[in-house]
Design a protein around this motif. Structure first.
Motif, PDB file in Angstrom:
ATOM      1  N   ASP A 111      -3.325  -6.871  -8.732  1.00 40.44           N
ATOM      2  CA  ASP A 111      -3.896  -5.523  -8.823  1.00 40.44           C
ATOM      3  C   ASP A 111      -3.114  -4.574  -7.923  1.00 40.44           C
ATOM      4  O   ASP A 111      -3.671  -3.782  -7.156  1.00 40.44           O
ATOM      5  CB  ASP A 111      -5.382  -5.526  -8.438  1.00 40.44           C
ATOM      6  CG  ASP A 111      -6.196  -6.492  -9.280  1.00 40.44           C
ATOM      7  OD1 ASP A 111      -5.943  -6.571 -10.500  1.00 40.44           O
ATOM      8  OD2 ASP A 111      -7.065  -7.163  -8.711  1.00 40.44           O
ATOM      9  N   THR A 112      -1.799  -4.648  -8.017  1.00 43.44           N
ATOM     10  CA  THR A 112      -0.948  -3.910  -7.091  1.00 43.44           C
ATOM     11  C   THR A 112      -1.076  -2.394  -7.248  1.00 43.44           C
ATOM     12  O   THR A 112      -0.836  -1.659  -6.284  1.00 43.44           O
ATOM     13  CB  THR A 112       0.521  -4.323  -7.254  1.00 43.44           C
ATOM     14  OG1 THR A 112       0.913  -4.167  -8.625  1.00 43.44           O
ATOM     15  CG2 THR A 112       0.713  -5.771  -6.838  1.00 43.44           C
ATOM     16  N   GLU A 113      -1.464  -1.918  -8.430  1.00 45.25           N
ATOM     17  CA  GLU A 113      -1.637  -0.471  -8.578  1.00 45.25           C
ATOM     18  C   GLU A 113      -2.766   0.045  -7.680  1.00 45.25           C
ATOM     19  O   GLU A 113      -2.696   1.156  -7.155  1.00 45.25           O
ATOM     20  CB  GLU A 113      -1.906  -0.108 -10.033  1.00 45.25           C
ATOM     21  CG  GLU A 113      -0.680  -0.242 -10.932  1.00 45.25           C
ATOM     22  CD  GLU A 113      -0.923   0.294 -12.329  1.00 45.25           C
ATOM     23  OE1 GLU A 113      -2.049   0.779 -12.603  1.00 45.25           O
ATOM     24  OE2 GLU A 113       0.004   0.237 -13.141  1.00 45.25           O
ATOM     25  N   ALA A 114      -3.803  -0.782  -7.504  1.00 45.89           N
ATOM     26  CA  ALA A 114      -4.907  -0.385  -6.633  1.00 45.89           C
ATOM     27  C   ALA A 114      -4.447  -0.254  -5.190  1.00 45.89           C
ATOM     28  O   ALA A 114      -4.879   0.646  -4.456  1.00 45.89           O
ATOM     29  CB  ALA A 114      -6.048  -1.404  -6.722  1.00 45.89           C
TER      30      ALA A 114
ATOM     31  N   ALA B 246      -1.191   0.274  -4.317  1.00 45.09           N
ATOM     32  CA  ALA B 246      -0.144   1.292  -4.267  1.00 45.09           C
ATOM     33  C   ALA B 246      -0.702   2.711  -4.234  1.00 45.09           C
ATOM     34  O   ALA B 246      -0.038   3.629  -3.753  1.00 45.09           O
ATOM     35  CB  ALA B 246       0.798   1.132  -5.458  1.00 45.09           C
ATOM     36  N   SER B 247      -1.915   2.887  -4.733  1.00 44.24           N
ATOM     37  CA  SER B 247      -2.528   4.219  -4.741  1.00 44.24           C
ATOM     38  C   SER B 247      -3.473   4.420  -3.553  1.00 44.24           C
ATOM     39  O   SER B 247      -4.203   5.399  -3.497  1.00 44.24           O
ATOM     40  CB  SER B 247      -3.308   4.433  -6.043  1.00 44.24           C
ATOM     41  OG  SER B 247      -4.364   3.494  -6.163  1.00 44.24           O
ATOM     42  N   SER B 248      -3.427   3.489  -2.591  1.00 46.80           N
ATOM     43  CA  SER B 248      -4.364   3.506  -1.457  1.00 46.80           C
ATOM     44  C   SER B 248      -3.603   3.402  -0.143  1.00 46.80           C
ATOM     45  O   SER B 248      -2.488   2.857  -0.092  1.00 46.80           O
ATOM     46  CB  SER B 248      -5.343   2.339  -1.579  1.00 46.80           C
ATOM     47  OG  SER B 248      -6.080   2.149  -0.389  1.00 46.80           O
ATOM     48  N   ASP B 249      -4.218   3.892   0.933  1.00 46.33           N
ATOM     49  CA  ASP B 249      -3.653   3.733   2.270  1.00 46.33           C
ATOM     50  C   ASP B 249      -4.238   2.524   2.994  1.00 46.33           C
ATOM     51  O   ASP B 249      -3.970   2.337   4.197  1.00 46.33           O
ATOM     52  CB  ASP B 249      -3.895   4.995   3.105  1.00 46.33           C
ATOM     53  CG  ASP B 249      -3.103   6.186   2.587  1.00 46.33           C
ATOM     54  OD1 ASP B 249      -2.011   5.971   2.032  1.00 46.33           O
ATOM     55  OD2 ASP B 249      -3.589   7.323   2.726  1.00 46.33           O
TER      56      ASP B 249
ATOM     57  N   HIS C  33       0.828  -1.201   0.000  1.00 46.33           N
ATOM     58  CA  HIS C  33       0.000   0.000   0.000  1.00 46.33           C
ATOM     59  C   HIS C  33       0.866   1.257   0.000  1.00 46.33           C
ATOM     60  O   HIS C  33       2.088   1.196   0.183  1.00 46.33           O
ATOM     61  CB  HIS C  33      -0.944  -0.003   1.194  1.00 46.33           C
ATOM     62  CG  HIS C  33      -0.253  -0.131   2.517  1.00 46.33           C
ATOM     63  ND1 HIS C  33       0.392  -1.290   2.920  1.00 46.33           N
ATOM     64  CD2 HIS C  33      -0.092   0.749   3.549  1.00 46.33           C
ATOM     65  CE1 HIS C  33       0.897  -1.121   4.120  1.00 46.33           C
ATOM     66  NE2 HIS C  33       0.625   0.107   4.518  1.00 46.33           N
ATOM     67  N   ARG C  34       0.227   2.386  -0.159  1.00 48.31           N
ATOM     68  CA  ARG C  34       0.939   3.661  -0.300  1.00 48.31           C
ATOM     69  C   ARG C  34       1.669   4.046   0.976  1.00 48.31           C
ATOM     70  O   ARG C  34       2.797   4.537   0.946  1.00 48.31           O
ATOM     71  CB  ARG C  34      -0.050   4.758  -0.688  1.00 48.31           C
ATOM     72  CG  ARG C  34       0.554   6.140  -0.898  1.00 48.31           C
ATOM     73  CD  ARG C  34      -0.468   7.064  -1.517  1.00 48.31           C
ATOM     74  NE  ARG C  34      -1.729   7.092  -0.756  1.00 48.31           N
ATOM     75  CZ  ARG C  34      -2.880   7.549  -1.248  1.00 48.31           C
ATOM     76  NH1 ARG C  34      -2.936   8.010  -2.498  1.00 48.31           N
ATOM     77  NH2 ARG C  34      -3.977   7.544  -0.509  1.00 48.31           N
TER      78      ARG C  34
ATOM     79  N   ASP D 126      -8.024  -6.229  -6.156  1.00 46.06           N
ATOM     80  CA  ASP D 126      -8.754  -4.984  -5.921  1.00 46.06           C
ATOM     81  C   ASP D 126     -10.204  -5.204  -5.495  1.00 46.06           C
ATOM     82  O   ASP D 126     -10.742  -4.423  -4.699  1.00 46.06           O
ATOM     83  CB  ASP D 126      -8.680  -4.068  -7.145  1.00 46.06           C
ATOM     84  CG  ASP D 126      -9.241  -4.689  -8.407  1.00 46.06           C
ATOM     85  OD1 ASP D 126      -9.465  -5.913  -8.435  1.00 46.06           O
ATOM     86  OD2 ASP D 126      -9.451  -3.942  -9.387  1.00 46.06           O
TER      87      ASP D 126
END
Length: 215
Positions: free
Chosen positions: A118-121, A123-126, A46-47, A96
């Motif tokens: 779905d790692t971008e989901a 990585a853009s989330s806390d 996560h972010r 995700d």
């Protein structure tokens, strides 16, 4: 489809105990607990931000997430879904969609002894998510599995109802009953480290912090 075995829910950790640990680094907690309670090999996807909550444990067969779906139906707000996937990374156990379900139900985060996708989901989330690696290959959904039983992840046993804390360094877990004494140990450790940093900045550090206690 093979049945998933469900054990009784553990007691939720008192929110006041969790509040006492907010902002405390996992490295400090580990140092204060004989450097033992670390789920080795997991990293954050996560972010950013701290993970803290009550362990809702899940055991699955390699590459199968049926029991995780059922855990999301039973878990409470503030629970952390801690999954013993045997370290298998051939198939992702969460992505995700399951992240969205967990967030909508107030789940505190995922700790996955396996792979995610779905790692971008993430990585853009806390929304906290820890796992071994990522793969695009999806899971089976046939079982078997079990929820709320002791599981072993990265050489450490996680018991249902344990406190789970995660940050950029990784994840630690421990029983809630030790939080009062741990809180005092953490305060003492923080004071010692502050003293050492002050000595370093002033040019007066002589290496005492690195010596064994009996050396």
């Amino acid at each position: 489809m093979t049945a998933v075995t469900h054990h009784p829910l553990p007691h939720a950790v008192d929110p006041g105990l969790l509040t006492a640990l907010r902002g405390v680094a996992t490295a400090t907690i580990s140092d204060c607990l004989d450097r033992m309670p670390v789920l080795a090999g997991l990293r954050p996807f996560h972010r950013g931000g701290q993970l803290i909550g009550t362990a809702f444990t899940v055991q699955v067969r390699a590459g199968d997430n049926l029991a995780i779906h059922q855990a999301l139906e039973a878990a409470r707000r503030g629970d952390v879904i801690v999954v013993d996937g045997g370290g298998d990374t051939s198939r992702a156990l969460v992505g995700d969609i399951m992240k969205a379900i967990a967030e909508s139900r107030g789940i505190a985060g995922f700790v996955i002894d396996g792979a995610v996708r779905d790692t971008e989901a993430f990585a853009s989330s806390d929304f906290p998510c820890y796992a071994r690696t990522a793969t695009p290959r999806g899971p089976f959904k046939t079982g078997p599995g079990a929820t709320n039983l002791p599981v072993s992840i990265g050489g450490w046993t996680v018991t249902p109802g344990d406190v789970v804390v995660g940050d950029a360094d990784g994840v630690v877990t421990f029983p809630p009953g030790i939080v009062p004494s741990l809180r005092e140990a953490v305060r003492a450790q923080a004071a010692r480290e502050a003293d050492v940093l002050a000595l370093i900045r002033s040019g007066r550090y002589d290496g005492r912090y690195a010596r064994p206690a009996n050396g």
